[in-house]
Design an enzyme around this catalytic site. Structure first.
Site, PDB file in Angstrom:
ATOM      1  N   LEU A  27      -7.861  62.810 -29.540  1.00  0.00           N
ATOM      2  CA  LEU A  27      -8.374  63.566 -28.388  1.00  0.00           C
ATOM      3  C   LEU A  27      -8.240  62.777 -27.098  1.00  0.00           C
ATOM      4  O   LEU A  27      -8.235  63.331 -26.013  1.00  0.00           O
ATOM      5  CB  LEU A  27      -9.853  63.906 -28.602  1.00  0.00           C
ATOM      6  CG  LEU A  27     -10.154  64.851 -29.759  1.00  0.00           C
ATOM      7  CD1 LEU A  27     -11.657  64.926 -30.015  1.00  0.00           C
ATOM      8  CD2 LEU A  27      -9.607  66.238 -29.456  1.00  0.00           C
ATOM      9  N   LYS A  31     -11.425  52.666 -23.521  1.00  0.00           N
ATOM     10  CA  LYS A  31     -11.151  51.253 -23.265  1.00  0.00           C
ATOM     11  C   LYS A  31     -11.054  50.450 -24.552  1.00  0.00           C
ATOM     12  O   LYS A  31     -10.331  49.479 -24.635  1.00  0.00           O
ATOM     13  CB  LYS A  31     -12.272  50.662 -22.401  1.00  0.00           C
ATOM     14  CG  LYS A  31     -12.101  50.929 -20.927  1.00  0.00           C
ATOM     15  CD  LYS A  31     -13.321  50.470 -20.152  1.00  0.00           C
ATOM     16  CE  LYS A  31     -13.960  51.622 -19.414  1.00  0.00           C
ATOM     17  NZ  LYS A  31     -15.299  51.955 -19.707  1.00  0.00           N
ATOM     18  N   ASP A 144     -24.694  55.792 -14.334  1.00  0.00           N
ATOM     19  CA  ASP A 144     -23.238  55.699 -14.346  1.00  0.00           C
ATOM     20  C   ASP A 144     -22.613  57.080 -14.511  1.00  0.00           C
ATOM     21  O   ASP A 144     -21.620  57.235 -15.197  1.00  0.00           O
ATOM     22  CB  ASP A 144     -22.802  54.777 -15.484  1.00  0.00           C
ATOM     23  CG  ASP A 144     -21.377  54.275 -15.288  1.00  0.00           C
ATOM     24  OD1 ASP A 144     -20.936  54.205 -14.121  1.00  0.00           O
ATOM     25  OD2 ASP A 144     -20.713  53.983 -16.288  1.00  0.00           O
TER      26      ASP A 144
HETATM   27  P1  AMP Z   1     -13.878  57.363 -24.169  1.00  0.00           P
HETATM   28  O1  AMP Z   1     -13.495  56.330 -25.156  1.00  0.00           O
HETATM   29  O2  AMP Z   1     -15.282  57.853 -24.357  1.00  0.00           O
HETATM   30  O3  AMP Z   1     -13.575  56.969 -22.753  1.00  0.00           O
HETATM   31  O4  AMP Z   1     -12.970  58.654 -24.479  1.00  0.00           O
HETATM   32  C1  AMP Z   1     -11.571  58.677 -24.264  1.00  0.00           C
HETATM   33  C2  AMP Z   1     -11.122  60.127 -24.120  1.00  0.00           C
HETATM   34  O5  AMP Z   1     -11.307  60.839 -25.339  1.00  0.00           O
HETATM   35  C3  AMP Z   1     -11.915  60.941 -23.072  1.00  0.00           C
HETATM   36  O6  AMP Z   1     -11.322  60.795 -21.828  1.00  0.00           O
HETATM   37  C4  AMP Z   1     -11.818  62.349 -23.571  1.00  0.00           C
HETATM   38  O7  AMP Z   1     -10.637  62.965 -23.115  1.00  0.00           O
HETATM   39  C5  AMP Z   1     -11.744  62.177 -25.082  1.00  0.00           C
HETATM   40  N1  AMP Z   1     -13.070  62.347 -25.690  1.00  0.00           N
HETATM   41  C6  AMP Z   1     -14.038  61.413 -25.807  1.00  0.00           C
HETATM   42  N2  AMP Z   1     -15.121  61.904 -26.420  1.00  0.00           N
HETATM   43  C7  AMP Z   1     -14.834  63.193 -26.719  1.00  0.00           C
HETATM   44  C8  AMP Z   1     -15.570  64.251 -27.362  1.00  0.00           C
HETATM   45  N3  AMP Z   1     -16.801  64.060 -27.806  1.00  0.00           N
HETATM   46  N4  AMP Z   1     -14.963  65.442 -27.497  1.00  0.00           N
HETATM   47  C9  AMP Z   1     -13.700  65.633 -27.010  1.00  0.00           C
HETATM   48  N5  AMP Z   1     -12.970  64.686 -26.405  1.00  0.00           N
HETATM   49  C10 AMP Z   1     -13.525  63.479 -26.248  1.00  0.00           C
END
Ligand code: AMP
Length: 290
Positions: A27, A31, A144
């Site tokens: 999805l 980081k 944040d």
């Molecule tokens: P993060 O590691 O939380 O920055 O997530 C990276 C990317 O994954 C985000 O920019 C979203 O596009 C996707 N993502 C994160 N969490 C979710 C979720 N619960 N449902 C759908 N997409 C997600």
């Protein structure tokens, strides 16, 4: 005769394991690892599985932040806060079982179409105000709130994500990305701050939803800093933003944090009452373009 109640021991739930899930498409990438669509095999429940590499956590010394994210987010249950259902780990990775937000990042949609309609912007601001009021009641200050932390579910309902990373990710943003745009004056000047920093950020987001750019954006970090501290706020002339919307923004982007509109009063503001969808969902397809 004294009756002795039988002591029932509650069996502990077995911990989650990777084998409990069918893993689907990626999805997104964060980081410290990737996020995958996943389905719990028994219940068929769809979730998002966030994978964090232990090596990365150790490298950046983020164990405490992760622990805090897990503790805070799993204790919150609100329609506009992304649920954290549980977590587990193997030798190299930590897995967070998250609510699936099917339409992904709100700001990817905003970047595509420049600005949101007043109806949609007001619906999101009302959702954020409700979620933050719930969090503040539980003594949680997000600190944040920023575009990347706002996700949308399949019905278009806004979800605040990423609790617990605030201190770390904020300092990273200051040094690495140079983005001060969402921070209140008391934060950029390193003064003591409280829950009203979240109210300030609602003013910033409301402006960005309606105009497509945050209000104090500038070429350099120094200039953004100056504009925030001086509250150098102006509204480009456009037909699609009403005087009521500008009034709400002006009541939130106030230097004296005590004078910022409270979350309750945001929900009573005429612009919100006139425009926000009470269901919190935006069922129109896509976002208005110019
Ligand atoms: P993060 O590691 O939380 O920055 O997530 C990276 C990317 O994954 C985000 O920019 C979203 O596009 C996707 N993502 C994160 N969490 C979710 C979720 N619960 N449902 C759908 N997409 C997600």
């Amino acid at each position: 005769m004294v009756e002795i109640a039988e002591e029932k021991s509650v069996p502990a739930l077995p911990p989650w394991r990777l084998q409990d899930f069918e893993i689907g498409k990626p999805l997104g990438r964060g980081k410290f690892g990737k996020v995958y669509l996943a389905r719990e095999k028994q219940s068929k429940y769809i979730v998002a599985l966030k994978v964090i590499f232990k090596e990365q956590l150790a490298k950046y010394r983020l164990h405490h932040q992760l622990r805090r994210e897990i503790e805070i987010q799993s204790s919150l249950s609100h329609p506009n806060v992304l649920r954290l259902f549980g977590w587990f780990h193997d030798e190299h990775r930590i897995f967070l079982i998250l609510e699936y937000a099917g339409r992904g990042e709100l700001f990817k949609e905003l970047r595509r179409s420049e600005y949101l309609s007043e109806k949609r912007a007001a619906t999101y601001i009302a959702s954020l105000a409700k979620a933050l009021a719930y969090c503040h009641e539980k003594h949680v200050i997000h600190r944040d709130i920023k575009p990347e932390n706002l996700l949308l579910d399949l019905e278009g309902r806004l979800k605040i994500a990423d609790f617990g990373w605030s201190v770390q990710s904020r300092s990273k943003r200051l040094t690495m990305c140079g983005t001060l745009d969402y921070l209140a004056p008391e934060m950029v000047t390193n003064k003591a701050h409280d829950y009203t920093v979240d109210n300030w950020t609602l003013g910033i987001l409301c402006y960005e939803f309606l105009y497509g750019v945050p209000p104090f954006e500038a070429e350099s970090q120094e200039d953004t800093f100056k504009r925030i501290v001086e509250i150098d706020l102006s509204f480009p002339p456009t037909a699609h933003v009403s005087a009521e919307a500008k009034d709400l923004i002006c009541r939130l982007l106030v230097k004296d944090s005590f004078k910022r509109l409270s979350l309750e009063k945001i929900l009573d503001h005429p612009w919100i009452i006139r425009n926000a969808d009470p269901s919190g969902t935006c069922i129109e397809k896509g976002i208005e373009s110019k």
